[in-house]
Every structure is written in structure tokens, then in C-alpha cells.
Scaffold this motif. Structure first.
Motif, PDB file in Angstrom:
ATOM      1  N   ALA A   1       0.821  -1.208   0.000  1.00  0.00           N
ATOM      2  CA  ALA A   1       0.000   0.000   0.000  1.00  0.00           C
ATOM      3  C   ALA A   1       0.855   1.258   0.000  1.00  0.00           C
ATOM      4  CB  ALA A   1      -0.927  -0.012   1.222  1.00  0.00           C
ATOM      5  N   LEU A   2       1.937   1.248   0.782  1.00  0.00           N
ATOM      6  CA  LEU A   2       2.803   2.417   0.869  1.00  0.00           C
ATOM      7  C   LEU A   2       3.469   2.733  -0.463  1.00  0.00           C
ATOM      8  CD1 LEU A   2       4.437   4.593   2.394  1.00  0.00           C
ATOM      9  CD2 LEU A   2       6.094   2.799   2.958  1.00  0.00           C
ATOM     10  N   VAL A   3       4.106   1.730  -1.080  1.00  0.00           N
ATOM     11  CA  VAL A   3       4.863   1.962  -2.317  1.00  0.00           C
ATOM     12  C   VAL A   3       3.946   2.412  -3.444  1.00  0.00           C
ATOM     13  CG1 VAL A   3       6.236   0.825  -4.106  1.00  0.00           C
ATOM     14  CG2 VAL A   3       6.771   0.448  -1.702  1.00  0.00           C
ATOM     15  N   PHE A   4       2.797   1.767  -3.584  1.00  0.00           N
ATOM     16  CA  PHE A   4       1.895   2.173  -4.651  1.00  0.00           C
ATOM     17  C   PHE A   4       1.292   3.544  -4.384  1.00  0.00           C
ATOM     18  CE2 PHE A   4       2.243  -2.337  -5.424  1.00  0.00           C
ATOM     19  CZ  PHE A   4       2.323  -2.395  -6.800  1.00  0.00           C
ATOM     20  N   GLY A   5       1.075   3.867  -3.129  1.00  0.00           N
ATOM     21  CA  GLY A   5       0.608   5.210  -2.805  1.00  0.00           C
ATOM     22  C   GLY A   5       1.648   6.270  -3.120  1.00  0.00           C
ATOM     23  N   VAL A   6       2.901   5.997  -2.773  1.00  0.00           N
ATOM     24  CA  VAL A   6       3.981   6.940  -3.056  1.00  0.00           C
ATOM     25  C   VAL A   6       4.173   7.105  -4.558  1.00  0.00           C
ATOM     26  CG1 VAL A   6       6.474   7.309  -2.875  1.00  0.00           C
ATOM     27  CG2 VAL A   6       5.175   6.577  -0.867  1.00  0.00           C
ATOM     28  N   ASN A   7       4.126   5.990  -5.305  1.00  0.00           N
ATOM     29  CA  ASN A   7       4.291   6.065  -6.762  1.00  0.00           C
ATOM     30  C   ASN A   7       3.177   6.889  -7.404  1.00  0.00           C
ATOM     31  OD1 ASN A   7       6.523   4.453  -6.460  1.00  0.00           O
ATOM     32  ND2 ASN A   7       5.563   2.601  -7.254  1.00  0.00           N
TER      33      ASN A   7
END
Length: 468
Positions: free
Chosen positions: A381-387
Motif C-alpha cells: 500500500a505504501l509503495v503504490f501510494g507513493v508512486n
């Protein structure tokens, strides 16, 4: 809790919220007799509001979604869609349409609730199956909406305002579904189960070659901080954990490479999809000719879904050839944008748009898997949100400079020329990255071979001090 009940409700919601017969004709509707807005107002003053709203709301919605346990934000999204199409139907004037774009930005930012809710009510073993249902039904709803809209417009000669009313009715049907969803007891960050271990998606489908070549991708991402497993984490604690995870994840070079492409390409993709109708309207005005935007959106959605499906069958070592594949296909996307802009033939525009979207869907699916294969659900969730945030930040800057009347306010043909050059630059970046990666790998292999040769030429122990 049985997975069947929430899955059916989510699929119903996903289908009807994506069923939008008016969407392929939005620009024609705004510039037509119903709203009577100019191209400059629509392209340079109204559409940019969606970009800014999406960017500004994404991170707060991300945190609020988890804190409120998903369901209230799903209701908020459904409400925003109803308000959006009610304004589109009844309101007049540029300010009203800008307000519409804000509510649509709120609805788009709330997508995180739809794709996160299911992970809180089903077991990890069912993630892949249930996610495929939800994603497939939204694609099917989008394609069906575009096709229905085109058939009603071309065959039944329905006016565009009636397509807006049908879209509003579909949004109203979708509005009912979230209210019946069960409220989750746990979430990823604020309401974690006491002592629950973080789930890590299975990567059993990854080939042994890719595992060997990309082992460094997976090493730093398997462990979790024990403090992240506490129940009822506070805001500052959640932010601290997110920051630590962010630093640890993006230290990994392969994940960073795929994430950079994700942000850069998604930024350009949003711009093309947002302003393609304006380009088509200039090439073939809807006031003078029959337009086929609905067929094009249907075909591009279905081919995009097929391309995404085929990624699992392609015999490509993405860990080894990923950067060069990104280079070649990004260059193909650049050619498609240049063709739309320079040739100015409606059939070339339509064909190029379909190829562009299918290519993007293929690559974004590969990027999704490459990033997610070794991440637990929290870091996923974090990585896709940041991307996504990075893509929106770039898009906002690009919109402010190129599109917005407060910036250069360029016409749509000049905009697409810039977007074509933008994708060409992405291709060059990953060409350089791919060449550097292959050169580094070749050098490593040569060093290993030299060490093996030296060891094989070494006499038995004690016979030559030079080999000790």
C-alpha cells in the motif's frame, strides 16, 4: 466472515460506478449546446482542477481511509460520484464545472478505499482471487459503459444530456452498495490485530532465474518492525513507520527503477487520457461529424485488459531485460502520441490511442507485479501510494506549466507534441539505465569467471604460497 457477501457487494459497486456512458463524450458535451463552453475554458481552466484536487486529496484520503476502516470512504466516494454527475446534468457555467472536477478528484482519490477494503475482510490466501474479481468487474463496467454510450449516441440517436442522466442513474445504483458492506475490524495501519503477522504475497510464480538475478530486491523487504504490529497505532507512530518503510523500500535499486517508470509514465498517461477527447474534437468536430469515441474507449479498455492478462504468459526475464523493455515500449508510446499530434487524421488518432493504452496497461501490470512480488501488504500500500503521489505531483507541475491558463496555456496540439517528447525522454532514460545494468552484470560475470579460473589453477594446499 464469508468472503462471498462483501465480494458481491464490491463487484456490484465497482461495475455500476464504472458504467459511465457519457464519459467518452464529455468534451463534446461541455463544448456543445448543453454547456456552451469554449475549448480554452474546458482544456485550460476546467480539466486541470481534477489534477490538482486528486493530488491534494490523495495523502489525506489515504490516512483517513485506514483510520475510518474503509467503509465510510467508500460511501464518500459513491456520494461524490452522484454529486459529480448531478452537477454535470443540471449546473451551468465554468465555476460549476470546476466544482464538478473537484468532486470527481475526491472520488478518484477515494479509489484506495475500494481496493483496500477487501484485504481487511478476507484471508491472505484469497487476496489474488478476490482482487482479480474486483479489478475485472471495474474494467468490464468501463468498457460496457463506453459501448452503451456509443450505441445509444450513434444508433439510437440519443442526445448527450441523456447519456449524462443514464450515468447519474448508474452512480445512484452504485451509491446503495457500500451501505450494506460489513465494517472491518482491522486495517493496515491504525487498527492492526494484536500480534498479527504481516502477510507477504506469494511470489511462487517468479522464475528461479529472476529470483537469482534479483535477490537483492527481496532481502530488505521481508522483515517487519515489531512495533508496527501494535494495535491502535497513533498518527505519529503510523507516520514514523511509513517513513522508515519508505526509506527501506526505495533503497532497493530494482524497485526504485520500476517505481520511477511508474511515476513518469503514469503522469504522461493521465495527460493523454484526459486531453485526447479535446484533440479528437479539433481533428473531427462533433458538431460537424459523427464521432466514435465510445468504440475507441471500449476497444482500448478491452485490449488493455488482454495485454495485462498476457503478461503472465510472456517468456521474458523482466529482472534482466526490464529497463530495455521499458525503453522500447516507452518509445512506442512516444510514437503513438506523435502520430496523434502530427498526422491529424481521426482514424490514426483512434488507432494510436488504442495502441498507447494497451501498451501502458501491459507495462503497468508488469511494474505492479515486479514491485509487489516481495512486499508485504502494508508496504504494498505504501509503495503504490507513493508512486501514485509522485505521478500526480509531476502531472500537476506539467499541467500548471503547459495546460493551465495561469501558465503557458498552450493549445492541445502543442501539448501533445510536448507529451510525445516527454515519453521519448522516458525511453532514453531507461535505455541508459538498461545499458548500464547489462554492462554492470557483464563485468560481474567476468569477475566471477576470473575468480573461478584462478581457483581452478591453484595447486593443492601447501604447494604454492601465492594461492593462500
Amino acid at each position: 466472515m464469508s468472503v462471498f457477501y462483501p465480494t458481491v457487494l464490491l463487484c456490484v459497486y465497482g461495475f455500476f460506478s464504472s458504467l459511465r456512458p457519457s464519459e467518452p463524450f464529455l468534451t463534446a458535451y461541455l463544448m456543445g449546446p448543453d454547456k456552451n463552453l469554449t475549448e480554452t475554458q474546458v482544456v485550460n481552466e476546467i480539466y486541470p482542477i481534477w489534477t490538482y484536487s486528486y493530488l491534494g486529496l490523495l495523502f489525506p484520503i489515504f490516512l483517513i481511509t485506514d483510520y475510518l476502516r474503509y467503509k465510510p470512504v467508500l460511501v464518500l466516494q459513491a456520494t461524490s460520484l452522484v454529486v459529480t454527475y448531478a452537477i454535470l446534468w443540471k449546473a451551468q457555467g465554468m465555476v460549476a464545472m470546476q466544482l464538478l472536477e473537484f468532486f470527481f478528484g475526491l472520488a478518484t482519490a477515494s479509489d484506495v478505499a475500494y481496493y483496500s477494503y477487501i484485504y481487511s475482510v478476507v484471508e491472505a490466501a484469497q487476496y489474488q482471487r478476490v482482487t482479480s474479481y474486483c479489478r475485472s468487474i471495474t474494467l468490464f463496467g468501463s468498457a460496457a459503459g463506453s459501448l452503451i454510450g456509443q450505441l445509444l449516441y450513434s444508433v439510437a440517436k440519443v442526445e448527450l444530456i441523456h447519456l449524462v442522466i443514464i450515468t447519474l442513474v448508474s452512480a445512484a445504483v452504485a451509491f446503495a452498495a457500500p451501505w450494506f458492506l460489513p465494517m472491518p475490524r482491522r486495517t493496515l495501519f491504525f487498527h492492526k490485530s494484536p500480534g498479527a503477522a504481516e502477510d507477504k504475497p506469494s511470489s511462487s510464480s517468479t522464475s528461479q532465474t529472476e529470483k537469482a538475478e534479483d535477490a537483492e530486491t527481496k532481502e530488505p523487504m521481508i522483515s517487519r518492525h515489531s512495533e508496527a504490529q501494535s494495535c491502535g497505532s497513533g498518527l505519529m507512530e503510523v507516520l514514523r513507520i511509513l517513513f522508515n518503510d519508505f526509506v527501506q523500500c526505495y533503497r532497493c535499486r530494482p524497485l526504485l527503477a520500476w517505481s520511477v517508470w511508474w511515476a513518469l509514465a503514469t503522469c504522461g498517461y493521465f495527460q493523454i487520457v484526459n486531453y485526447a477527447q479535446a484533440l479528437w474534437e479539433n481533428v473531427r468536430p462533433s458538431s460537424d461529424y459523427e464521432i466514435f469515441n465510445g468504440y475507441v474507449e471500449t476497444l482500448s479498455t478491452l485490449l488493455g485488459a488482454l495485454a495485462a492478462l498476457l503478461t503472465g504468459c510472456l517468456p521474458v526475464s523482466w529482472a534482466r531485460w526490464g529497463e530495455l523493455a521499458l525503453c522500447l515500449l516507452s518509445f512506442l508510446m512516444a510514437l503513438c502520441v506523435f502520430a496523434m499530434d502530427l498526422l491529424r487524421n481521426i482514424w490514426v488518432c483512434y488507432s494510436s490511442y488504442v495502441i498507447f493504452r494497451a501498451t501502458y496497461m501491459l507495462l503497468i501490470t508488469v511494474a505492479t507485479y515486479q514491485i509487489a512480488a516481495s512486499l508485504n501488504m502494508q508496504r504494498y500500500a505504501l509503495v503504490f501510494g507513493v508512486n501514485t503521489f509522485g505521478a500526480l505531483l509531476l502531472q500537476s507541475l506539467l499541467t500548471l506549466v503547459v495546460v493551465d491558463s495561469a501558465g503557458l496555456g498552450l493549445d492541445v496540439f502543442t501539448q501533445f507534441l510536448i507529451y510525445g517528447a516527454y515519453f521519448a525522454v522516458i525511453a532514453v532514460i531507461f535505455l541508459i539505465a538498461g545499458i548500464c545494468r547489462l554492462a554492470s552484470k557483464r563485468q560481474t560475470e567476468e569477475e566471477v569467471f576470473a575468480n573461478v579460473q584462478a581457483e581452478s589453477n591453484c595447486p593443492p594446499n601447501g604447494e604454492a604460497s601465492s594461492c593462500t
